[in-house]
Design an enzyme around this catalytic site. Structure first.
Site, PDB file in Angstrom:
ATOM      1  N   LYS A 146       0.855  -1.189   0.000  1.00  0.00           N
ATOM      2  CA  LYS A 146       0.000   0.000   0.000  1.00  0.00           C
ATOM      3  C   LYS A 146       0.889   1.238   0.000  1.00  0.00           C
ATOM      4  O   LYS A 146       1.950   1.233   0.640  1.00  0.00           O
ATOM      5  CB  LYS A 146      -0.869  -0.029   1.268  1.00  0.00           C
ATOM      6  CG  LYS A 146      -1.847   1.130   1.380  1.00  0.00           C
ATOM      7  CD  LYS A 146      -2.651   1.024   2.678  1.00  0.00           C
ATOM      8  CE  LYS A 146      -3.763   2.064   2.744  1.00  0.00           C
ATOM      9  NZ  LYS A 146      -4.542   1.975   3.994  1.00  0.00           N
ATOM     10  N   SER A 157      -9.509   1.861   3.127  1.00  0.00           N
ATOM     11  CA  SER A 157      -8.688   2.652   2.239  1.00  0.00           C
ATOM     12  C   SER A 157      -7.691   1.828   1.426  1.00  0.00           C
ATOM     13  O   SER A 157      -7.169   2.316   0.426  1.00  0.00           O
ATOM     14  CB  SER A 157      -7.926   3.697   3.055  1.00  0.00           C
ATOM     15  OG  SER A 157      -7.064   3.066   3.987  1.00  0.00           O
ATOM     16  N   SER A 175      -9.589  -0.638   7.250  1.00  0.00           N
ATOM     17  CA  SER A 175      -9.076  -0.511   5.881  1.00  0.00           C
ATOM     18  C   SER A 175      -8.456  -1.749   5.274  1.00  0.00           C
ATOM     19  O   SER A 175      -8.132  -1.750   4.089  1.00  0.00           O
ATOM     20  CB  SER A 175      -8.049   0.617   5.812  1.00  0.00           C
ATOM     21  OG  SER A 175      -8.739   1.830   5.772  1.00  0.00           O
TER      22      SER A 175
HETATM   23  N1  GLN Z   1     -12.786   4.117   6.660  1.00  0.00           N
HETATM   24  C1  GLN Z   1     -12.114   4.432   7.868  1.00  0.00           C
HETATM   25  C2  GLN Z   1     -11.639   5.860   7.850  1.00  0.00           C
HETATM   26  O1  GLN Z   1     -11.866   6.509   6.898  1.00  0.00           O
HETATM   27  C3  GLN Z   1     -10.967   3.485   8.081  1.00  0.00           C
HETATM   28  C4  GLN Z   1      -9.750   3.867   7.387  1.00  0.00           C
HETATM   29  C5  GLN Z   1      -8.562   3.023   7.734  1.00  0.00           C
HETATM   30  O2  GLN Z   1      -8.677   1.990   8.373  1.00  0.00           O
HETATM   31  N2  GLN Z   1      -7.397   3.512   7.342  1.00  0.00           N
HETATM   32  O3  GLN Z   1     -11.061   6.348   8.769  1.00  0.00           O
END
Ligand code: GLN
Length: 475
Positions: free
Chosen positions: A76, A151, A175
């Site tokens: 990532k 994400s 994410s």
């Molecule tokens: N969707 C969640 C957020 O926007 C989780 C994101 C993540 O785990 N990096 O914070």
């Protein structure tokens, strides 16, 4: 070339000479090429990966290859890899190159894994659909009109479509688990502090965790075994011993609780409710004790998560000022103006919104009302979770309330998007380890995820129960 079900299969073929490591890497590169329209990779290390493969072929014939020889990994765009670009899906890090390799990645390389490229994600990990990337959305390989989740969307799709064998993502509030559910693969978020965060771009430091995407459960466990554990560069890493995760233990009969609301709420897609109930019945039939439980604090989890993560993000992202890293605005009339222009031009809308929210909850007049209060609620949630694990071995629920949604669905309603994190944020607020495994499909053929949460540091339990469930499904 066919795809490979497991690293073991790759290594057997390498040992017998049926394939070479160069051929393995080439097959992944071909599939990356074939799927460029999915926008999963921001950069592919074509030549470098092939060169490394040649060296590993040599090591295999010399008998000196590491445990991960033949493993092709994607990262990532939040993980540092020395002398390679890193942008956290953001324009603000344009032109930035990592000066060092993060611990988890270093440990993979040390065992002869090959890094094939850098994967698309929501900017600084903020999002649930991969639509907040400065480089455009990643598309779900199963239906390109739909999001892959976020994400770590690029990392999930790369494994889904066999563009690499394993991806390392990051999970702050879901994410890794949510995109794993949306793409039909396995996604693990270990216990907070199980894996060093050295070399991981900070979003919300008290939640951030590296997570692992795979199709094979055994490979997931092996990667955790290799990257977990103490690290002199991150003093928050736990000193707990790292068990031999890769030899997955047989499971005794255990006590499994599920949150009643997670299957009874109207907001959960009917097929997800059905599949979850079916799975719970199967577990009961195989001798486990399955009980519905109430978790009265569940409605406070999401607000607590978004208050604390925005607060931490506003502090973590203060360092991107145009002076030290990456993007620098051309409009430089005054010093203040320079900072403002750089940050307004460099950060996307979602990130700017969260920085402002976070600054607000940390401001002197509101600190106690929001930040302190959210910290207290976090403690209550942690205590309740601990109490739960005094009498149960596992907490299970769907990974997400819906399957993969259509692109742009929540463009005008970001709050709705936050709801998709409803079931993944509890383990993030409490820090417990959690895994998402595939649990069938909805009527449109979209994958459904089943989430298992365990007591702190019981990833072994997660793998054991997952194996039992996945095996049961094969029969
Ligand atoms: N969707 C969640 C957020 O926007 C989780 C994101 C993540 O785990 N990096 O914070």
């Amino acid at each position: 070339m066919d795809t490979f079900a497991s690293l073991r299969e790759i290594q057997e073929k390498l040992q017998s000479g049926a394939v070479t490591c160069v051929q393995v890497v080439t097959s992944y590169l071909d599939r990356i090429e074939k799927h460029t329209h999915l926008n999963a990779f921001l950069e592919v290390y074509h030549q470098e990966a092939l060169q490394k493969a040649q060296q590993i072929d040599q090591k295999i014939s010399d008998g000196t290859a590491g445990r991960l020889a033949g493993l092709v990994v994607g990262l990532k765009d939040m993980l540092c890899y020395q002398d390679h670009s890193l942008q956290a899906g953001s324009k603000i890090l344009s032109g930035f190159e990592s000066q060092f390799t993060g611990t988890a990645v270093e440990r993979l390389l040390h065992q002869d894994a090959i890094i094939i490229g850098r994967q698309n994600c929501d900017e600084f990990g903020m999002g649930s659909s991969n639509e907040n990337s400065a480089f455009g959305a990643t598309l779900n390989g199963i239906d390109t009109k739909r999001v892959p989740g976020g994400s770590s969307g690029g990392s999930a799709v790369a494994v889904q479509m066999d563009m690499c064998h394993i991806s390392l993502g990051t999970d702050t509030g879901g994410s890794v688990r949510q995109p794993a559910a949306f793409t039909g693969i396995i996604g693990l978020k270990p216990t907070y502090s199980r894996i060093s965060r050295h070399g991981l771009v900070a979003y919300a430091s008290s939640f951030d965790s590296i997570g692992i995407f795979s199709k094979s459960l055994e490979d997931n466990a092996l990667i955790l075994e290799i990257i977990a554990g103490q690290d002199e560069y991150d003093s928050t890493v736990s000193r707990s011993a790292v068990p031999e995760f890769s030899s997955i233990k047989a499971l005794k009969k255990c006590k499994i609780g599920y949150i009643r609301e997670s299957v009874e709420t109207e907001g959960v897609q009917p097929e997800i409710r059905e599949k979850t109930m079916e799975q719970l019945e199967l577990l009961q039939q195989s001798g486990h004790q399955v009980t519905a439980v109430d978790f009265p604090l569940i409605e406070y989890v999401l607000p607590t998560y978004y208050l604390l993560t925005t607060a931490e993000a506003s502090s973590n992202l203060a360092r991107y000022d145009g002076v030290k890293y990456g993007y620098r605005s051309q409009h430089q009339e005054s010093l203040d103006g320079f900072y403002k222009n750089t940050r307004s031009e460099g950060f996307g809308n979602e990130v700017q919104k969260r920085i402002m929210l976070g600054t607000f909850v940390l401001s002197a007049s509101y600190y106690d009302a929001y930040y302190t209060k959210a910290q207290k609620v976090r403690r209550l949630i942690k205590d309740k979770t601990r109490e739960f694990f005094d009498s149960f071995d596992f907490l299970v629920m769907p990974t997400t309330p819906t399957t993969a949604f259509e692109l742009n669905k929540y463009a005008d309603d970001p709050l709705e998007m936050y709801w998709s994190d409803l079931f993944t944020t509890p383990a993030s607020v409490s820090g417990n380890p959690a895994i998402s495994i595939p649990n069938g499909f909805d009527k449109n053929g979209l994958p459904i995820g089943f989430q298992i949460i365990a007591d702190d540091f019981n990833e072994q339990g997660l793998y054991a129960l997952s194996r039992e469930i996945l095996k049961g499904r094969e029969n």
